[in-house]
Write a protein that holds these residues in place. Sequence first.
Motif, mmCIF file in Angstrom:
data_model
loop_
_atom_site.group_PDB
_atom_site.id
_atom_site.type_symbol
_atom_site.label_atom_id
_atom_site.label_comp_id
_atom_site.label_asym_id
_atom_site.label_seq_id
_atom_site.Cartn_x
_atom_site.Cartn_y
_atom_site.Cartn_z
ATOM 1 N N PRO A 199 17.452 -2.689 17.746
ATOM 2 C CA PRO A 199 18.272 -3.470 16.817
ATOM 3 C C PRO A 199 17.624 -3.628 15.447
ATOM 4 O O PRO A 199 18.291 -3.985 14.477
ATOM 5 C CB PRO A 199 18.408 -4.821 17.523
ATOM 6 C CG PRO A 199 17.195 -4.911 18.391
ATOM 7 C CD PRO A 199 16.913 -3.512 18.842
ATOM 8 N N ALA A 200 16.318 -3.368 15.367
ATOM 9 C CA ALA A 200 15.589 -3.486 14.092
ATOM 10 C C ALA A 200 14.492 -2.427 14.038
ATOM 11 O O ALA A 200 13.306 -2.734 14.121
ATOM 12 C CB ALA A 200 14.998 -4.882 13.936
ATOM 13 N N ALA A 254 16.569 5.805 5.830
ATOM 14 C CA ALA A 254 17.379 4.696 5.310
ATOM 15 C C ALA A 254 18.808 4.770 5.821
ATOM 16 O O ALA A 254 19.410 3.744 6.161
ATOM 17 C CB ALA A 254 17.363 4.718 3.780
ATOM 18 N N GLY A 255 19.354 5.973 5.889
ATOM 19 C CA GLY A 255 20.727 6.128 6.360
ATOM 20 C C GLY A 255 20.914 5.718 7.804
ATOM 21 O O GLY A 255 22.030 5.403 8.231
ATOM 22 N N ALA A 256 19.833 5.724 8.564
ATOM 23 C CA ALA A 256 19.880 5.298 9.963
ATOM 24 C C ALA A 256 19.413 3.850 10.129
ATOM 25 O O ALA A 256 19.214 3.381 11.250
ATOM 26 C CB ALA A 256 19.008 6.221 10.817
ATOM 27 N N GLY A 257 19.224 3.166 9.008
ATOM 28 C CA GLY A 257 18.811 1.766 9.062
ATOM 29 C C GLY A 257 17.341 1.562 9.376
ATOM 30 O O GLY A 257 16.947 0.496 9.857
ATOM 31 N N ILE A 258 16.499 2.579 9.070
ATOM 32 C CA ILE A 258 15.066 2.494 9.373
ATOM 33 C C ILE A 258 14.263 2.390 8.079
ATOM 34 O O ILE A 258 14.145 3.370 7.344
ATOM 35 C CB ILE A 258 14.574 3.729 10.147
ATOM 36 C CG1 ILE A 258 15.436 3.993 11.386
ATOM 37 C CG2 ILE A 258 13.098 3.556 10.539
ATOM 38 C CD1 ILE A 258 15.149 5.334 12.044
ATOM 39 N N PRO A 259 13.702 1.230 7.759
ATOM 40 C CA PRO A 259 12.806 1.150 6.609
ATOM 41 C C PRO A 259 11.536 1.959 6.879
ATOM 42 O O PRO A 259 10.868 1.754 7.898
ATOM 43 C CB PRO A 259 12.484 -0.343 6.502
ATOM 44 C CG PRO A 259 13.562 -1.050 7.258
ATOM 45 C CD PRO A 259 13.935 -0.107 8.361
ATOM 46 N N LEU A 260 11.220 2.885 5.975
ATOM 47 C CA LEU A 260 10.005 3.697 6.069
ATOM 48 C C LEU A 260 9.140 3.382 4.858
ATOM 49 O O LEU A 260 9.579 3.561 3.710
ATOM 50 C CB LEU A 260 10.363 5.184 6.086
ATOM 51 C CG LEU A 260 9.191 6.179 5.946
ATOM 52 C CD1 LEU A 260 8.249 6.088 7.139
ATOM 53 C CD2 LEU A 260 9.723 7.607 5.778
ATOM 54 N N ASN A 261 7.921 2.907 5.095
ATOM 55 C CA ASN A 261 7.030 2.507 4.020
ATOM 56 C C ASN A 261 5.584 2.835 4.385
ATOM 57 O O ASN A 261 5.305 3.313 5.483
ATOM 58 C CB ASN A 261 7.157 1.000 3.762
ATOM 59 C CG ASN A 261 8.543 0.609 3.278
ATOM 60 O OD1 ASN A 261 8.886 0.815 2.116
ATOM 61 N ND2 ASN A 261 9.354 0.048 4.174
ATOM 62 N N ALA A 262 4.670 2.573 3.450
ATOM 63 C CA ALA A 262 3.256 2.852 3.683
ATOM 64 C C ALA A 262 2.397 1.750 3.087
ATOM 65 O O ALA A 262 2.807 1.070 2.139
ATOM 66 C CB ALA A 262 2.866 4.190 3.056
ATOM 67 N N VAL A 263 1.210 1.591 3.649
ATOM 68 C CA VAL A 263 0.192 0.772 3.004
ATOM 69 C C VAL A 263 -0.898 1.713 2.497
ATOM 70 O O VAL A 263 -1.130 2.777 3.069
ATOM 71 C CB VAL A 263 -0.416 -0.286 3.944
ATOM 72 C CG1 VAL A 263 0.634 -1.273 4.393
ATOM 73 C CG2 VAL A 263 -1.098 0.363 5.135
ATOM 74 N N ASP A 271 10.643 0.162 19.054
ATOM 75 C CA ASP A 271 11.143 -0.578 17.892
ATOM 76 C C ASP A 271 10.420 -0.240 16.601
ATOM 77 O O ASP A 271 10.984 -0.399 15.516
ATOM 78 C CB ASP A 271 11.028 -2.083 18.149
ATOM 79 C CG ASP A 271 11.892 -2.540 19.304
ATOM 80 O OD1 ASP A 271 13.128 -2.522 19.163
ATOM 81 O OD2 ASP A 271 11.327 -2.896 20.357
ATOM 82 N N CYS A 272 9.155 0.194 16.702
ATOM 83 C CA CYS A 272 8.409 0.483 15.476
ATOM 84 C C CYS A 272 7.338 1.537 15.721
ATOM 85 O O CYS A 272 6.738 1.588 16.798
ATOM 86 C CB CYS A 272 7.750 -0.789 14.928
ATOM 87 S SG CYS A 272 6.962 -0.537 13.305
ATOM 88 N N ILE A 273 7.118 2.344 14.694
ATOM 89 C CA ILE A 273 6.048 3.338 14.681
ATOM 90 C C ILE A 273 5.030 2.919 13.632
ATOM 91 O O ILE A 273 5.380 2.735 12.460
ATOM 92 C CB ILE A 273 6.574 4.733 14.317
ATOM 93 C CG1 ILE A 273 7.735 5.143 15.218
ATOM 94 C CG2 ILE A 273 5.448 5.765 14.374
ATOM 95 C CD1 ILE A 273 8.547 6.310 14.651
ATOM 96 N N TYR A 274 3.794 2.770 14.037
ATOM 97 C CA TYR A 274 2.689 2.521 13.115
ATOM 98 C C TYR A 274 1.793 3.758 13.148
ATOM 99 O O TYR A 274 1.011 3.941 14.094
ATOM 100 C CB TYR A 274 1.879 1.296 13.531
ATOM 101 C CG TYR A 274 2.628 -0.010 13.445
ATOM 102 C CD1 TYR A 274 2.611 -0.770 12.279
ATOM 103 C CD2 TYR A 274 3.349 -0.495 14.536
ATOM 104 C CE1 TYR A 274 3.297 -1.977 12.194
ATOM 105 C CE2 TYR A 274 4.032 -1.699 14.465
ATOM 106 C CZ TYR A 274 4.006 -2.436 13.291
ATOM 107 O OH TYR A 274 4.680 -3.631 13.216
ATOM 108 N N ALA A 275 1.915 4.619 12.150
ATOM 109 C CA ALA A 275 1.126 5.859 12.092
ATOM 110 C C ALA A 275 -0.148 5.574 11.305
ATOM 111 O O ALA A 275 -0.175 5.670 10.076
ATOM 112 C CB ALA A 275 1.935 6.975 11.447
ATOM 113 N N VAL A 276 -1.202 5.224 12.032
ATOM 114 C CA VAL A 276 -2.440 4.760 11.413
ATOM 115 C C VAL A 276 -3.553 5.805 11.494
ATOM 116 O O VAL A 276 -4.441 5.845 10.641
ATOM 117 C CB VAL A 276 -2.918 3.448 12.081
ATOM 118 C CG1 VAL A 276 -4.180 2.918 11.409
ATOM 119 C CG2 VAL A 276 -1.817 2.392 12.033
#
Length: 259
Positions: free
Chosen positions: A103-104, A174-183, A65-70
């Motif tokens: 789903p998210a 975004a086109g696949a419904g995946i928010p990609l962001n960074a801290v 469901d989520c990738i956290y690339a830390v």
Amino acid sequence: MPRTSVVTGAASGIGRATKELLERRGERVIGVDLHDAEVTADLSTASGRAHLVEGVRGATGGSIDCIYAVAGLSVPGPDTVAVNFFGTVATLEGLRPLLRNSPAPRAVLVSSMAALLPSDAELVALLSAGDEPGAIARAGTLAEEPSTGQLIYASTKLALSRWVRRQAPAPQWAGAGIPLNAVAPGVISTPMTAELIATPEGREGLLKVVPMPLNGIAEPIVVARALAWLGGEENTHLCGQIVYVDGGSDAVLRGDSVW
């Protein structure tokens, strides 16, 4: 059903804090690191990056469901280029297909406020072009002198921030419904910074370069909380944002500028 997330750099620092926070919230977390992790992989190499993807695929049945690339390094040398930029990008691109049934789906990475500090334009250009051999060679040259070696870390983080801005609105994200962001953290109390902040003089000197007027040096959990929100179901519309978790460094150094 509980969400399944992948956290790289999960054995220490921000990665460990993020993994533990998500697990306390009931998520299943696949930790990735060189040791003490569900998947052990060296993100400085192509084979290690491939092993990461296959290890996660095997551990999850091919759905997350989520990738956290830390994961990241701060040493003034080529390994920092290999892990911070190419390892991070390979993690996100390699695991992206495993998000397709979520789903998210979400993806978030760790950049740094160091992206605002002096960097090497040639290295940043090579990173942005995806030229790993060229970037490794350039980092090797920079590492020969302490005054230029210190530019390597900032260069990788600047290139990562630019990568996020350019990739996030694209069809595959975004086109696949995946928010990609960074801290973009400021100074965080982790093994990476332990020697730098071990003495009052060291802390004072570092905070002159990285001013943090709001509450000063932070603990890893502070960044983990921001990561968890960006990677959570509630985040539906943040796209390509670099969220500075830096006690005010960005505001102090850039003033009115927003980029």
